[in-house]
Motif scaffolding. Structure first.
Motif, short mmCIF file in Angstrom:
data_model
loop_
_atom_site.label_atom_id
_atom_site.label_comp_id
_atom_site.label_asym_id
_atom_site.label_seq_id
_atom_site.Cartn_x
_atom_site.Cartn_y
_atom_site.Cartn_z
N ARG A 162 35.06 38.26 48.17
CA ARG A 162 36.00 37.43 48.93
C ARG A 162 35.49 36.00 49.13
O ARG A 162 36.25 35.12 49.53
N ILE A 163 34.21 35.76 48.88
CA ILE A 163 33.68 34.41 49.03
C ILE A 163 34.40 33.44 48.10
O ILE A 163 34.63 32.27 48.44
N ALA A 164 34.78 33.92 46.91
CA ALA A 164 35.46 33.05 45.94
C ALA A 164 36.81 32.56 46.46
O ALA A 164 37.34 31.59 45.93
N ASP A 165 37.34 33.21 47.48
CA ASP A 165 38.64 32.82 48.03
C ASP A 165 38.52 31.83 49.18
O ASP A 165 39.54 31.51 49.81
N ALA A 166 37.33 31.35 49.48
CA ALA A 166 37.15 30.42 50.60
C ALA A 166 38.05 29.18 50.49
O ALA A 166 38.62 28.75 51.50
N PRO A 167 38.25 28.58 49.30
CA PRO A 167 39.13 27.40 49.24
C PRO A 167 40.57 27.71 49.67
O PRO A 167 41.29 26.80 50.11
N GLN A 225 30.86 38.13 31.64
CA GLN A 225 29.70 37.26 31.49
C GLN A 225 28.95 37.06 32.82
O GLN A 225 28.20 36.10 32.98
N PHE A 226 29.19 37.96 33.77
CA PHE A 226 28.46 37.98 35.04
C PHE A 226 28.77 36.81 35.96
O PHE A 226 27.98 36.48 36.84
N HIS A 227 29.89 36.16 35.80
CA HIS A 227 30.31 35.12 36.73
C HIS A 227 30.85 35.78 38.00
O HIS A 227 31.45 36.86 37.95
N THR A 228 30.66 35.11 39.13
CA THR A 228 31.13 35.67 40.41
C THR A 228 32.25 34.85 41.04
O THR A 228 32.87 35.31 42.00
N ALA A 229 32.51 33.64 40.53
CA ALA A 229 33.56 32.79 41.10
C ALA A 229 34.90 33.19 40.50
O ALA A 229 35.42 32.53 39.59
N ILE A 230 35.48 34.27 41.00
CA ILE A 230 36.73 34.81 40.48
C ILE A 230 37.74 34.88 41.61
O ILE A 230 37.56 35.61 42.59
N SER A 231 38.83 34.10 41.47
CA SER A 231 39.85 34.02 42.52
C SER A 231 41.23 34.01 41.87
O SER A 231 41.43 33.31 40.87
N PRO A 232 42.17 34.81 42.39
CA PRO A 232 42.10 35.68 43.57
C PRO A 232 41.11 36.83 43.36
O PRO A 232 41.06 37.41 42.28
N SER A 233 40.39 37.14 44.41
CA SER A 233 39.30 38.11 44.31
C SER A 233 39.79 39.54 44.13
O SER A 233 38.99 40.43 43.81
N THR A 234 41.08 39.80 44.34
CA THR A 234 41.58 41.16 44.13
C THR A 234 41.51 41.55 42.66
O THR A 234 41.63 42.74 42.34
N PHE A 235 41.32 40.60 41.76
CA PHE A 235 41.10 40.96 40.36
C PHE A 235 39.83 41.81 40.23
O PHE A 235 39.76 42.69 39.38
N VAL A 236 38.84 41.51 41.08
CA VAL A 236 37.58 42.27 41.05
C VAL A 236 37.60 43.39 42.07
O VAL A 236 37.11 44.49 41.82
N LEU A 237 38.16 43.11 43.24
CA LEU A 237 38.13 44.09 44.32
C LEU A 237 39.54 44.25 44.89
O LEU A 237 39.94 43.54 45.80
N CYS A 238 40.29 45.17 44.31
CA CYS A 238 41.63 45.43 44.81
C CYS A 238 41.56 46.19 46.13
O CYS A 238 40.67 47.03 46.30
N PRO A 239 42.46 45.90 47.07
CA PRO A 239 42.47 46.67 48.32
C PRO A 239 42.63 48.15 48.03
O PRO A 239 43.56 48.56 47.34
N LYS A 240 41.71 48.95 48.55
CA LYS A 240 41.72 50.41 48.38
C LYS A 240 41.64 50.83 46.91
O LYS A 240 41.95 51.96 46.55
N TYR A 292 49.24 36.34 50.35
CA TYR A 292 47.83 36.70 50.10
C TYR A 292 46.92 36.01 51.11
O TYR A 292 46.00 36.63 51.67
N ARG A 293 47.17 34.75 51.35
CA ARG A 293 46.35 33.95 52.27
C ARG A 293 46.42 34.51 53.69
O ARG A 293 45.39 34.68 54.36
N LEU A 334 28.66 29.48 47.76
CA LEU A 334 28.00 29.33 49.05
C LEU A 334 28.28 27.96 49.66
O LEU A 334 28.31 27.81 50.88
N GLN A 335 28.47 26.95 48.82
CA GLN A 335 28.90 25.64 49.33
C GLN A 335 30.23 25.76 50.06
O GLN A 335 30.43 25.18 51.13
N GLN A 336 31.13 26.54 49.48
CA GLN A 336 32.45 26.74 50.09
C GLN A 336 32.33 27.44 51.44
O GLN A 336 32.95 27.03 52.43
N VAL A 337 31.49 28.47 51.52
CA VAL A 337 31.35 29.23 52.77
C VAL A 337 30.67 28.40 53.84
O VAL A 337 31.14 28.33 54.99
N VAL A 338 29.55 27.76 53.51
CA VAL A 338 28.84 26.95 54.49
C VAL A 338 29.71 25.78 54.93
O VAL A 338 29.72 25.39 56.11
#
Length: 505
Positions: A162-167, A225-240, A292-293, A334-338
């Motif tokens: 969900r960090i990728a959704d900070a913006p 390719q092991f990237h973590t900046a994926i938004s919307p994050s439900t592509f990686v982690l769908c609810p339930k 979604y927001r 992490l720049q987005q979160v901080v």
């Protein structure tokens, strides 16, 4: 026969005043017996955040275990000011109810997984909270007033994806689209999907289904390719839902995953030309973006904004094994979160906020008082996956990463420190700079397995982040954990107590 005057109750004004005062004082005492006296008590709301596989669940499970089964020999608590003790001890604790709308952190389930299954807990899929009240034996005020003062602790844990959704918390759909499309990579493997998506977008006859699938193909290759900046994050982690495997093909990921709050409410970024030529599509995607927001992202970040301290976890061995792209993603996320937690402010407003927060600690319940980040701990986790002689290098790398994440942000009144730690020790060093442990490449061990089963090689940690590197040059094997079967003995940890003392001091 006349009644004696003394038989009549005194209903004069003084008697009424006496009874009124007595009732008021009694009510105050009764109310005070049911609530904490906050003036000399402490409270801390700590958010534990980090990208996927950074070790949030394990760290929080181990920390709670050490607080509930505190042993000063295994977990040192820094004594309070003016205390004559070398270290403090937790005498009692009380588990508190979580805030309304929050899900309780399943500590018992996660600890049971470590003990009975000898396996790491399942990844965080929900936004969790854990609230604990502890009573220590080192408060001079306790001895002076003969009272017990507590420390209220509240921990927040949410999925790293969900960090990728900070913006999304602060950007309109149009601005988010420009931000995403302006940062699309063009590297090997991904570039072809970016070009295909742009070609599809340029066609006025394309459907929303084709656009969404084109964007999903980009995210699928980023995931592989092991990237973590994926938004919307439900592509990686769908609810339930389930977490996708990097071994899946792009076609499989496009078919199985979705973008948005549900399969029926998907959206993807639109470029300026498409937004102008397709107003119907723009309104449809804006509506889904807003849903979604408001339903998934804002409640999570509202809880994050109410925290006092951030504990940001970074899995450096994992980044080194994944390549420069993973490092760049970590810094960006992490720049987005901080940045979200450290909004632009001035010294006058900062002082006013601190006064308001102090008053809130005294007279307002911990769940409802004002928030605001005061301390940030950047933590290099899983330090037992590197050679003991490289632990200081690990801390140097997390310090360098921390500076890159926070250099452009205001930090009035915010303390930032770097640490390394082992939340649950899973390896032992050898004399030959190799490690002993139970490799996860082997079969899953039972609860009665021997703690050391194999000696294996790990790569040296660099002194500083390389300008470029081949991820295949770094090897840090995954290992199974080892918990004690005695439920009252927490796991071996290294440095976890230093982080906790920093955050609550």
């Amino acid at each position: 026969m006349t009644k004696d005057a003394t038989d009549e109750p005194d209903t004069g004004p003084f008697e009424k005043l006496r009874k009124g005062l007595g009732g008021t004082i009694g009510s105050i005492v009764e109310t005070g017996s049911r609530v904490d006296f906050n003036l000399f008590s402490k409270s801390a709301r700590i958010a534990v955040i980090g990208a996927s596989r950074s070790g949030k669940t394990v760290l929080l499970t181990s920390l709670i275990d050490h607080l509930r089964n505190h042993d000063p020999r295994r977990f040192r608590l820094k004594p309070a000011a003016f205390s004559k003790k070398d270290s403090a001890r937790i005498k009692n604790y009380e588990v508190l109810d979580v805030a309304s709308g929050m899900t309780a952190f399943p500590y018992t389930t996660f600890r049971q997984s470590l003990i009975q299954d000898s396996s790491w807990p399942s990844k965080t899929r929900d936004t969790y909270q854990y609230r604990l009240k502890i009573y220590r034996d080192d408060s001079p005020i306790d001895r002076l007033l003969k009272a017990k003062f507590s420390t209220n602790l509240s921990f927040l844990d949410f999925p790293g994806e969900r960090i990728a959704d900070a913006p999304i918390t602060s950007l309109s759909f149009e601005d988010w689209s420009d931000y995403i499309l302006g940062n699309l990579p063009s590297g090997s493997g991904i570039g072809q999907y970016v070009r295909q998506f742009k070609d599809t977008s340029s066609s006025r006859s394309c459907t929303d289904f084709e656009l969404i699938n084109g964007y999903k193909a980009i995210l699928a290759e980023r995931l592989r390719q092991f990237h973590t900046a994926i938004s919307p994050s439900t592509f990686v982690l769908c609810p339930k839902g389930t977490t996708p495997s990097r071994s899946m093909t792009v076609e499989q990921l496009v078919k199985d995953r979705f973008l948005g709050i549900s399969l029926e409410e998907q959206f993807c970024p639109l470029d300026v030309t498409t937004r102008q030529s397709r107003p119907d599509l723009l309104e449809k995607f804006k509506s889904r973006y807003t849903l979604y927001r408001e339903q998934l992202i804002l409640p999570l970040y509202k809880a994050l904004a109410s925290s006092d301290h951030l504990c940001i976890l970074v899995n450096i061995p994992e980044i080194l094994q994944s390549g420069p792209g993973a490092y760049n993603d970590h810094v960006e996320l992490l720049q987005q979160v901080v940045g979200f937690c450290s909004p632009k402010r001035n010294a006058y407003m900062d002082a006013l906020k601190r006064i308001t927060k102090f008053v809130g600690k005294v007279i307002i319940d911990d769940q409802f008082r004002p928030g605001g980040i005061e301390k940030v701990a950047f933590v290099a986790t899983q330090a037992d996956r590197v050679r003991p002689g490289d632990v200081n290098r690990l801390k140097n790398l997390v310090t360098e990463l921390q500076r890159n994440c926070t250099r452009a942000l205001p930090h009035l009144g915010v303390d930032i420190e770097s640490f390394s730690c082992v939340a649950v020790q899973a390896t032992k060093p050898t004399d030959s700079e190799r490690l002993h442990g139970r490799l996860m490449s082997k079969s899953k061990p039972g609860a009665d397995a021997e703690p050391i089963v194999e000696e294996f090689h790990v790569s040296p940690v660099p002194n500083a982040w390389p300008a470029d590197w081949n991820p295949e040059d770094f090897i840090f094997p995954d290992v199974w954990p080892k918990f004690y079967q005695n439920k009252n003995i927490p796991p071996e940890q290294i440095g976890l107590d230093r982080i906790f003392n920093y955050l609550i001091s």
